[in-house]
Structures are given as structure tokens and as C-alpha cells.
Write a protein that holds these residues in place. Structure first.
Motif, short mmCIF file in Angstrom:
data_model
loop_
_atom_site.label_atom_id
_atom_site.label_comp_id
_atom_site.label_asym_id
_atom_site.label_seq_id
_atom_site.Cartn_x
_atom_site.Cartn_y
_atom_site.Cartn_z
N SER A 288 0.85 -1.20 0.00
CA SER A 288 0.00 0.00 0.00
C SER A 288 0.88 1.24 0.00
N VAL A 289 0.42 2.26 -0.70
CA VAL A 289 1.11 3.55 -0.73
C VAL A 289 0.13 4.62 -0.28
N ASP A 290 0.52 5.39 0.72
CA ASP A 290 -0.31 6.49 1.19
C ASP A 290 -0.61 7.43 0.01
N SER A 291 -1.85 7.83 -0.14
CA SER A 291 -2.26 8.65 -1.29
C SER A 291 -1.48 9.95 -1.37
N ALA A 292 -1.09 10.50 -0.22
CA ALA A 292 -0.33 11.75 -0.22
C ALA A 292 1.12 11.54 -0.65
N TYR A 293 1.56 10.30 -0.65
CA TYR A 293 2.94 9.98 -1.01
C TYR A 293 3.07 9.48 -2.45
N LEU A 294 1.94 9.16 -3.05
CA LEU A 294 1.93 8.47 -4.34
C LEU A 294 2.62 9.28 -5.44
N ASN A 295 2.53 10.60 -5.37
CA ASN A 295 3.11 11.45 -6.43
C ASN A 295 4.36 12.18 -5.97
N GLN A 296 5.08 11.57 -5.03
CA GLN A 296 6.28 12.19 -4.49
C GLN A 296 7.56 11.62 -5.09
N GLU A 297 7.46 11.01 -6.27
CA GLU A 297 8.65 10.37 -6.84
C GLU A 297 9.78 11.36 -7.12
N GLN A 298 9.44 12.59 -7.49
CA GLN A 298 10.48 13.58 -7.76
C GLN A 298 11.17 14.01 -6.47
N VAL A 299 10.42 14.10 -5.40
CA VAL A 299 11.00 14.43 -4.09
C VAL A 299 11.99 13.34 -3.67
N VAL A 300 11.62 12.10 -3.93
CA VAL A 300 12.49 10.97 -3.59
C VAL A 300 13.78 11.02 -4.40
#
Length: 311
Positions: A288-300
Motif C-alpha cells: 500500500s502507498v499512502d495517497s499523499a505519497y503516491l506522487n512524491q517520486e520527484q522528491v524521492v
């Protein structure tokens, strides 16, 4: 899906080519070869022959570092966000591919594509062999392309063989430069040790934990895959088996073993403070991926390069 088995002119990817493609375009250069004067300018500025201009464009476009727009009978190429993110000589995070994570990222970008089929995309997303003969890979790919690219009648064994040779020349450890050879003739993809020669026309590509794959690059790939899946299911959950075996999944593209994927998910859970989590209970393994984290790939990714620059 359509086949894309030509365009590289049988040249494997080389160090410096992706940097050259991005910055040649950024400085106003052209990479199309329909106009002779622009072709000659590219040959001079890039310091390569005409066929290599084609190959540089092929590899940069295949990795998603360039995109094209057709204007009447001409095709113009432009640098993408990803191209500038890594390779821009002024602002790029790693224009000279000094960090192994950047090469893993380029590998992922090359293979995370469901529109155009190449031999490396076929191998890393569909083919199941770990120890294989080149002729067996050719036979499997030839058969599967009939089903995968039914509208493309241009595919033949000769074309497939050349594309497989180029793929193996780009990835296989046997093609690391010998003593005295120039560094620029190596492919950076050999650094990943994803494929090793094991005798004449035999190769080994084993599944393992990929200990040198940075957790940030794994998480980036995981988020991109879950984003794609969530477009269909509307939920940010994915089955462990899908992460391991489905085309475009991190397990497939990075050649992870079942144990290796579990270890990477444990590390991702710790890295993300539980925003990526997974259950491994009897009969159920789900990520599972928290919905608020799902689009944080650039931050990572930014976090990876911040850490890499401090090493």
C-alpha cells in the motif's frame, strides 16, 4: 504496441551520448538527419559520424530524455524534463553519470515503456530465462512479437537479431572495455551487472537482491508503477506478485528475486516512515502507498541526489 527494433544503427549506448544529446539540443543544435546542413553541424559539434548521430538520438529518445514534434514534413526534437533533470550541463543532477543510481534510473526509463517494443524491453519485462542462449532469446522474441505487435509486418528475424545484439552489447559484462580501450566506448549499462557472458552466445541474468540499487531509485520505480496501476484500479495498492512479475514492475525491470523484492520493500517502508507499507501474512501479500505519497517520486529522486552529492 509497435516494434522499434531499428534506429540505433547497431551502436550500443556509450558514455557521454546522453549528455551530448541533451546539451546539443539545449544549445540550439538539431538531431534530425533529413537536412544535410543540420546533419553536418551535428557531426561536427558531437564529434561523431552520421550513423552515430542517429544512434545518439535513438538512445536519448528511447530513455525519454527527448521528445519529438512533427511540423509539416519535418520532425523537431526537444529536451524533456527528465533529460534536463539529469544531463543539463548547468543544472543537471549527474550529467556525467558519476553515480550508479543515475545508471539504474536510465535503465528504468529505457524499460518503463508499453508503447514501443525493443529487445531490452522484451527481455526485462517479458522474457523469463535467467541462463539463456542468444538463439533461444531470438526464438522466443520472434514468436511473442507476432502476438505483441500484430499490426507490424516489418518484423523479421534478421532485424530482431541485430536488435538483440545491440541490447547485449549495451548490457553484457563481456563488452566492458579491455585494458587500453577508451572509456567512452563502454556502455554505462554494463555497470549494473544485469547480464554476464557465460560462454559463447550464452548469458546469465540472475534474479537477486540488487544490493547496489539505491532505495530511492527503487521507490521511484515503485511509485511510477503504482501510479500506472492506480489509473485502472483507483486505489494505491498493488499485489506483491504484480510488483515481482508484471511487465513494467520494479521486480521485472530490476531483475529482483522474491526475497530481494521483500528486502527492498522493507527498506522502502523504513525510508518512507510507513507511507509505503506491506503485509506478508498467510495467503496475502499486498503493498500500500499512502495517497499523499503516491506522487512524491520527484522528491524521492531529489533526496537521492542530495545524499549522493554529500558523499
Amino acid at each position: 504496441m509497435r516494434a522499434k527494433l531499428t534506429g540505433h544503427d547497431t551502436f550500443p549506448l556509450r558514455y557521454g551520448w546522453l549528455y551530448k544529446a541533451v546539451n546539443h539540443l539545449n544549445s540550439g543544435g538539431k538531431l534530425q538527419t533529413s537536412k544535410e546542413d543540420e546533419t553536418q553541424q551535428a557531426i561536427i559539434r558531437l564529434g561523431v559520424g552520421k550513423n552515430m548521430v542517429n544512434a545518439i538520438r535513438y538512445w536519448a529518445e528511447s530513455a525519454g530524455l527527448l521528445y519529438s514534434k512533427r511540423k509539416q514534413s519535418n520532425i523537431d526534437y526537444f529536451t524533456s524534463k527528465n533529460g534536463n533533470y539529469i544531463f543539463n550541463e548547468k543544472t543537471g543532477k549527474d550529467p556525467y553519470l558519476e553515480h550508479l543510481g543515475s545508471i539504474w534510473l536510465v535503465h528504468f526509463w529505457l524499460c518503463f515503456n508499453e508503447d514501443e517494443m525493443t529487445s531490452y524491453r522484451y527481455f526485462f519485462n517479458i522474457f523469463n530465462g535467467e541462463y539463456f542462449e542468444k538463439q533461444v532469446l531470438l526464438a522466443h522474441m520472434s514468436d511473442d512479437l507476432v502476438k505483441l505487435t500484430p499490426s507490424d509486418s516489418s518484423v523479421n528475424n534478421s532485424t530482431i537479431r541485430k536488435d538483440i545484439d545491440t541490447f547485449l552489447n549495451s548490457y553484457s559484462k563481456k563488452h566492458i572495455a579491455k585494458a587500453g580501450d577508451e572509456e567512452q566506448f563502454r556502455s554505462p549499462l554494463t555497470e549494473l551487472s544485469l547480464i554476464q557472458e557465460s560462454g559463447k552466445n550464452y548469458y546469465l541474468s540472475d534474479l537477486n537482491s540488487k544490493s547496489d540499487l539505491p532505495i530511492e531509485i527503487f521507490i521511484y520505480a515503485l511509485l511510477k508503477f503504482v501510479q500506472k496501476e492506480s489509473l485502472l484500479s483507483k486505489v494505491s495498492k498493488v499485489n506483491f506478485k504484480s510488483l515481482l512479475l508484471d511487465p513494467l514492475s520494479p521486480g521485472r525491470i530490476f531483475r529482483l528475486s522474491e526475497q530481494g523484492l521483500g528486502e527492498k520493500l522493507d527498506a522502502a517502508q523504513n525510508y518512507s516512515n510507513g507511507r509505503i507499507s506491506w503485509l506478508d501474512t498467510s495467503g496475502l501479500r499486498q503493498v500500500s502507498v499512502d495517497s499523499a505519497y503516491l506522487n512524491q517520486e520527484q522528491v524521492v529522486l531529489d533526496s537521492y541526489y542530495e545524499g549522493a552529492s554529500n558523499v
